[in-house]
Design an enzyme around this catalytic site. Structure first.
Site, PDB file in Angstrom:
ATOM      1  CB  SER A 209       4.864  -1.653  12.134  1.00 36.67           C
ATOM      2  OG  SER A 209       4.437  -0.319  12.359  1.00 36.67           O
TER       3      SER A 209
ATOM      4  CE  LYS B 258      -0.249   3.254   4.705  1.00 35.52           C
ATOM      5  NZ  LYS B 258      -0.284   3.370   6.139  1.00 35.52           N
TER       6      LYS B 258
ATOM      7  CD  GLU C  21      -3.164   5.531   6.556  1.00 33.22           C
ATOM      8  OE1 GLU C  21      -3.129   5.577   5.321  1.00 33.22           O
ATOM      9  OE2 GLU C  21      -2.261   4.997   7.245  1.00 33.22           O
TER      10      GLU C  21
ATOM     11  N   GLY D 178       2.071   2.330  10.717  1.00 30.91           N
ATOM     12  CA  GLY D 178       3.005   3.442  10.580  1.00 30.91           C
ATOM     13  C   GLY D 178       3.701   3.846  11.869  1.00 30.91           C
TER      14      GLY D 178
ATOM     15  CD  GLU E  70      -3.722  -2.590   7.147  1.00 32.77           C
ATOM     16  OE1 GLU E  70      -2.574  -2.812   6.748  1.00 32.77           O
ATOM     17  OE2 GLU E  70      -4.370  -1.593   6.829  1.00 32.77           O
TER      18      GLU E  70
ATOM     19  CG  HIS F 257      -5.964   1.926   5.034  1.00 39.24           C
ATOM     20  ND1 HIS F 257      -5.567   2.901   5.910  1.00 39.24           N
ATOM     21  CD2 HIS F 257      -4.931   1.061   4.941  1.00 39.24           C
ATOM     22  CE1 HIS F 257      -4.326   2.633   6.310  1.00 39.24           C
ATOM     23  NE2 HIS F 257      -3.925   1.517   5.734  1.00 39.24           N
TER      24      HIS F 257
ATOM     25  CG  ASN G  94      -1.760   1.204   1.378  1.00 35.91           C
ATOM     26  OD1 ASN G  94      -1.827   2.027   0.471  1.00 35.91           O
ATOM     27  ND2 ASN G  94      -2.417   1.341   2.523  1.00 35.91           N
TER      28      ASN G  94
HETATM   29  P1  PGA Z   1       2.602   0.343   7.637  1.00 30.40           P
HETATM   30  O1  PGA Z   1       1.154   0.530   6.982  1.00 30.40           O
HETATM   31  O2  PGA Z   1       3.180  -0.930   7.081  1.00 30.40           O
HETATM   32  O3  PGA Z   1       3.373   1.571   7.215  1.00 30.40           O
HETATM   33  O4  PGA Z   1       2.414   0.270   9.115  1.00 30.40           O
HETATM   34  C1  PGA Z   1       0.310  -0.574   6.759  1.00 30.40           C
HETATM   35  C2  PGA Z   1      -0.965  -0.135   6.122  1.00 30.40           C
HETATM   36  O5  PGA Z   1      -1.460   0.959   6.439  1.00 30.40           O
HETATM   37  O6  PGA Z   1      -1.537  -0.848   5.282  1.00 30.40           O
END
Ligand code: PGA
Length: 251
Positions: free
Chosen positions: A213, A12, A97, A173, A167, A95, A10
């Site tokens: 992460s 983003k 976010e 993140g 997640e 997601h 992803n």
């Molecule tokens: P990350 O994000 O690996 O940077 O923690 C995962 C995601 O949001 O799908």
């Protein structure tokens, strides 16, 4: 049939230049990738078509979001029909976010999931709890509520097009990855829920991938868990170590 290992990247709202994008893709295009892993990369929408045309054939491309209507006056949105027409096979929906920053409810995510599947897209459906929810023992309840909204609008046969990404919001993140025991427990809870809410066959066949992460350093141990069927990778999918994550089950 064993569930095929699945690794999604992803991107983003990254990268910010076409040069950076080209270097990520050239790493992937020249790497030795495990041919048993299903690999999907989700760039920002303006890169979907050029990426689809330049990545090696083993890599599939995914949108990061879509709307639930086919066309019309919905400024800034992309429709499932447009993605299908452009040859994009996957879309990420729900997601955290989008749920948090863009106020998407579980019902809205479910409506978009149904529309995407109807249009023949496959969906990477994200669910997960916040830190306060985990600390107050609500992980399973929160995740089940997010999934129930989708269960309510799908037919059993729709589930063949769904990959669930567990997640935990506190792991996204942050560099704070779930332990393999925490991931396994949450994934097993999801599978048990699917078995009761949809069917044992759907529970058995649906890939449940972990995101939050994930790195080259922690992916191997997570990948040994029986209910962890792969990963959704954010930050590390922009780095050469994404190759190691794709190859997590190798050796
Ligand atoms: P990350 O994000 O690996 O940077 O923690 C995962 C995601 O949001 O799908």
């Amino acid at each position: 049939m064993p569930r095929q290992f699945f690794v999604g990247g992803n991107f983003k709202m990254n990268p910010i230049s076409r040069g950076q994008k080209e270097s990520i893709i050239s790493v992937l295009n020249s790497a030795d990738l495990d041919s048993t892993t299903e690999i999907v990369i989700a760039p920002p929408s303006l890169y979907l078509i050029p990426l689809k045309d330049t990545v090696r054939s083993e890599l599939q491309v995914s949108a990061q979001n879509c709307y639930f209507k086919d066309s019309g006056a919905f400024t800034g949105e992309i429709s499932p029909a447009q993605l299908v027409d452009a040859g994009i096979p996957y879309v990420i929906l729900g997601h955290s976010e989008r749920r948090t920053l863009f106020h998407e409810t579980s019902e809205f995510v479910a409506q978009k999931t149904k529309a995407a599947l109807n249009a023949t897209l496959k969906v990477i459906l994200c669910v997960g709890e916040t830190l306060p929810e985990r600390e107050t023992g609500q992980t399973a309840v929160v995740v089940q509520k997010q999934l129930q909204a989708v269960v309510d609008v799908l037919q059993e046969s729709d589930w063949g097009g769904v990959v669930i990404a567990y997640e935990p919001v506190w792991a996204i993140g942050t560099g704070k990855v779930a332990t393999s025991a925490q991931a396994q427990e949450a994934h097993l809870d999801i599978r048990t829920f699917l078995s009761q809410a949809v069917s044992p066959a759907v529970a058995e066949n649906t890939r449940i991938i972990y995101g939050g992460s994930v790195t080259a350093a922690n992916c191997k141990e997570l990948s040994t868990q029986p209910d962890v069927d792969g990963f959704l990778v954010g930050g590390a999918s922009l780095k050469p170590e994404f190759v190691n994550i794709i190859n997590a089950r190798r050796n």
